[in-house]
Design a protein around this motif. Structure first.
Motif, short mmCIF file in Angstrom:
data_model
loop_
_atom_site.label_atom_id
_atom_site.label_comp_id
_atom_site.label_asym_id
_atom_site.label_seq_id
_atom_site.Cartn_x
_atom_site.Cartn_y
_atom_site.Cartn_z
N ASP A 95 108.91 2.62 -50.53
CA ASP A 95 109.62 1.51 -49.89
C ASP A 95 110.96 1.21 -50.55
OD1 ASP A 95 107.86 1.00 -47.83
OD2 ASP A 95 106.68 -0.45 -48.95
N GLY A 96 111.06 1.44 -51.84
CA GLY A 96 112.30 1.16 -52.56
C GLY A 96 113.48 2.01 -52.10
N ARG A 97 113.20 3.17 -51.55
CA ARG A 97 114.27 4.06 -51.08
C ARG A 97 114.47 4.01 -49.57
NH1 ARG A 97 114.00 9.52 -54.60
NH2 ARG A 97 113.63 8.55 -56.61
N ALA A 98 113.79 3.12 -48.91
CA ALA A 98 113.85 3.04 -47.44
C ALA A 98 115.27 2.80 -46.95
CB ALA A 98 112.92 1.94 -46.93
N LYS A 99 116.00 1.93 -47.61
CA LYS A 99 117.36 1.61 -47.19
C LYS A 99 118.27 2.84 -47.30
CE LYS A 99 121.03 -1.81 -47.81
NZ LYS A 99 121.67 -1.40 -46.62
N ALA A 100 118.12 3.59 -48.36
CA ALA A 100 118.94 4.79 -48.53
C ALA A 100 118.68 5.80 -47.41
CB ALA A 100 118.67 5.44 -49.89
N ILE A 101 117.43 5.93 -47.02
CA ILE A 101 117.09 6.89 -45.96
C ILE A 101 117.65 6.43 -44.62
CG2 ILE A 101 115.18 7.85 -44.62
CD1 ILE A 101 113.56 7.95 -47.17
N THR A 102 117.48 5.15 -44.28
CA THR A 102 117.95 4.67 -42.98
C THR A 102 119.48 4.55 -42.94
OG1 THR A 102 117.51 2.39 -43.65
CG2 THR A 102 115.81 3.53 -42.36
N ASP A 103 120.12 4.28 -44.07
CA ASP A 103 121.58 4.21 -44.10
C ASP A 103 122.21 5.57 -43.88
OD1 ASP A 103 121.53 1.50 -44.51
OD2 ASP A 103 122.07 1.57 -46.63
N ALA A 104 121.48 6.64 -44.11
CA ALA A 104 121.99 7.99 -43.93
C ALA A 104 121.90 8.43 -42.46
CB ALA A 104 121.23 8.97 -44.81
N GLY A 105 121.53 7.52 -41.56
CA GLY A 105 121.50 7.83 -40.13
C GLY A 105 120.13 8.22 -39.60
N ASN A 106 119.09 8.02 -40.38
CA ASN A 106 117.74 8.35 -39.94
C ASN A 106 117.05 7.09 -39.42
OD1 ASN A 106 117.83 11.13 -40.99
ND2 ASN A 106 118.01 10.08 -42.94
N ARG A 107 116.13 7.28 -38.51
CA ARG A 107 115.41 6.16 -37.91
C ARG A 107 114.03 6.05 -38.53
NH1 ARG A 107 112.31 6.08 -32.72
NH2 ARG A 107 112.75 8.30 -32.70
N GLU A 108 113.65 4.83 -38.93
CA GLU A 108 112.31 4.61 -39.48
C GLU A 108 111.28 4.88 -38.40
OE1 GLU A 108 109.50 1.04 -41.18
OE2 GLU A 108 111.64 0.93 -41.62
N LEU A 109 110.30 5.71 -38.74
CA LEU A 109 109.26 6.08 -37.80
C LEU A 109 107.97 5.33 -38.07
CD1 LEU A 109 108.38 7.91 -35.48
CD2 LEU A 109 107.91 9.69 -37.15
N SER A 110 107.58 5.28 -39.35
CA SER A 110 106.32 4.63 -39.71
C SER A 110 106.38 4.20 -41.17
CB SER A 110 105.18 5.61 -39.48
OG SER A 110 103.94 4.99 -39.68
N HIS A 115 104.86 3.49 -48.53
CA HIS A 115 105.62 4.68 -48.16
C HIS A 115 106.25 4.50 -46.78
CE1 HIS A 115 103.26 6.65 -51.34
NE2 HIS A 115 104.29 7.46 -51.41
N ILE A 116 107.36 5.18 -46.58
CA ILE A 116 108.07 5.16 -45.31
C ILE A 116 108.28 6.60 -44.84
CG2 ILE A 116 110.27 5.03 -46.53
CD1 ILE A 116 111.49 3.70 -44.10
#
Length: 151
Positions: A95-110, A115-116
């Motif tokens: 969860d701590g890295r969720a923002k980095a993943i979504t800021d890179a243009g990816n969409r949260e799926l689950s 965990h994300i």
């Protein structure tokens, strides 16, 4: 009583020669069919990705390199490719890295239990493209009943 028991014992060998019902004996086992289900397991995050049957035998999972993971901010990830065409990329992290993943243009799926899973789908995946509903049902987390989506 003894006479009846003796007669029954004598009749058993005669009954064993009786003809079996048609179709129950002597038939070959069915031929094994090729896998009709596509799934990929992420042990680190604790989920299984299950795609529709149309992916079986056509799509391959290619783990992301450490450079690709570092660029995305994810701790694990995979590309799903059909030939040289990438259909979608799954990224997972805590969860701590969720923002980095979504800021890179990816969409949260689950999201589940710290965990994300995020997804980046190709725009031109053709008939192998997954619908939003298929994507929502594709991630099966450990410990949750089948078909349960965690957000």
């Amino acid at each position: 009583m003894k006479t009846a028991a003796v007669l029954l014992l004598l009749a058993l060998p005669l009954a064993s020669h009786a003809e079996p019902p048609p179709g129950t004996h002597g038939q070959k086992a069915p031929v094994a069919e090729p896998m009709k289900r596509f799934q990929w397991r992420d042990e680190a995050a604790g989920y299984t990705f299950i795609a529709p049957p149309r992916w079986a035998g056509k799509v391959k999972a290619v783990p992301l390199s450490s450079a690709e993971l570092a660029k995305s901010g994810a701790t694990s990830g995979v590309k799903f490719a059909a030939g040289s065409k990438t259909l979608l990329v799954l990224l997972s992290a805590d969860d701590g890295r969720a923002k980095a993943i979504t800021d890179a243009g990816n969409r949260e799926l689950s999201r589940h239990d710290g965990h994300i899973v995020a997804v980046h789908a190709a725009a031109d995946a053709g008939d192998l493209a997954l619908t939003d509903e298929e994507l929502a049902q594709a991630v099966q987390w450990d410990g949750l009943p089948a078909g349960t989506a965690a957000r």
